[in-house]
Write a protein that holds these residues in place. Structure first.
Motif, mmCIF file in Angstrom:
data_model
loop_
_atom_site.group_PDB
_atom_site.id
_atom_site.type_symbol
_atom_site.label_atom_id
_atom_site.label_comp_id
_atom_site.label_asym_id
_atom_site.label_seq_id
_atom_site.Cartn_x
_atom_site.Cartn_y
_atom_site.Cartn_z
ATOM 1 N N GLU A 22 1.018 -1.267 0.196
ATOM 2 C CA GLU A 22 -0.217 0.091 0.024
ATOM 3 C C GLU A 22 0.412 1.405 0.157
ATOM 4 O O GLU A 22 1.021 1.929 -1.359
ATOM 5 N N LYS A 23 1.523 1.286 1.252
ATOM 6 C CA LYS A 23 2.846 2.198 1.190
ATOM 7 C C LYS A 23 3.772 2.206 0.678
ATOM 8 O O LYS A 23 4.837 2.251 -0.364
ATOM 9 N N HIS A 24 4.413 1.506 2.227
ATOM 10 C CA HIS A 24 5.921 1.086 1.972
ATOM 11 C C HIS A 24 6.077 -0.093 2.738
ATOM 12 O O HIS A 24 5.374 -0.493 2.946
ATOM 13 N N SER A 25 6.635 -0.946 1.902
ATOM 14 C CA SER A 25 7.236 -2.235 2.368
ATOM 15 C C SER A 25 8.347 -2.769 1.906
ATOM 16 O O SER A 25 9.229 -2.358 1.113
ATOM 17 N N LEU A 26 8.982 -3.451 2.158
ATOM 18 C CA LEU A 26 9.693 -3.960 2.577
ATOM 19 C C LEU A 26 10.489 -5.062 2.595
ATOM 20 O O LEU A 26 9.640 -6.105 2.929
ATOM 21 N N VAL A 27 10.421 -5.938 0.879
ATOM 22 C CA VAL A 27 10.889 -7.625 0.703
ATOM 23 C C VAL A 27 12.432 -7.891 0.717
ATOM 24 O O VAL A 27 13.115 -6.851 -0.073
ATOM 25 N N THR A 28 12.536 -9.307 1.402
ATOM 26 C CA THR A 28 13.765 -9.323 1.954
ATOM 27 C C THR A 28 13.639 -10.474 0.920
ATOM 28 O O THR A 28 13.410 -11.373 1.221
ATOM 29 N N LEU A 29 15.007 -10.650 0.328
ATOM 30 C CA LEU A 29 15.108 -11.807 -0.602
ATOM 31 C C LEU A 29 16.668 -12.502 -0.035
ATOM 32 O O LEU A 29 17.627 -11.781 -0.297
#
Length: 195
Positions: A22-29
């Protein structure tokens, strides 16, 4: 645009395999060879991020016990936002400008089309463009002499984001702005030619 797509995903796809941005999302691979953190910001009213590997594992119809790597090639991460499919592939490269991930990006797009066919019959009107993005991590980060955390290169209509280490956070807004200022990176998508 994206509200309809999000609603369809929520109705038809397991919440274990995708995330709404929606606004800010941190995705970690987090892989054995690298850890990449991608800070996503939706340019529209919301986006969807997922890994095709998670769909494969959850579906569990491939031989090998639902192996994440089974069922052919795919890309590392997909972000659906603002009428665009952003395909990400992470590669360790000797030279940052080496384009090594186009095969996975194209194969991943076939998977994305399959997922969209299942979840949203109107996806061809909602998602009209694709951006292929390879994130290049140096094989020997201690030899990379760059003051910047990452830089942008273009190769064969693929945006290459060359990062300076194996653990890095990339801001999607900078990728998005770069793509907007270089229109040939963002190409029109002809769904009939994806196969």
């Amino acid at each position: 645009m994206t509200n309809e797509l999000i609603a369809n995903f929520k109705q038809k796809i397991s919440p274990a395999v995708f995330k709404v941005v929606e606004k800010h999302s941190l995705v970690t691979l987090d892989e054995p060879e690298y850890t990449l953190k991608l800070r996503l910001i939706s340019a529209s009213d919301g986006g969807i991020v997922f890994r095709i590997e998670d769909f494969k594992q959850k579906a569990d119809y491939f031989l090998g016990g639902g192996s994440r790597r089974a069922g052919g090639k795919d890309n590392d991460l997909t972000f659906l936002d603002s009428q665009c499919i952003y395909q990400f592939e992470v590669k360790k490269t000797k030279h940052p400008q080496q384009l090594l991930g186009k095969t996975q990006l194209k194969a991943g797009l076939r998977w994305v089309r399959h997922i969209l066919d299942v979840s949203c019959s109107e996806h061809e009107q909602l998602l009209t463009k694709v951006a292929y993005i390879q994130i290049s991590i140096p094989k020997r980060p201690n030899l990379v002499r760059s003051a910047k955390k990452y830089r942008f290169l273009l190769s064969d209509n693929v945006l290459i984001v060359a990062v300076s280490s194996e653990v890095i956070e990339v801001e999607f807004v900078k990728i998005y702005n770069y793509i907007l200022s270089n229109g040939h990176v963002l190409q029109n998508l002809d769904w009939k030619k994806i196969y």
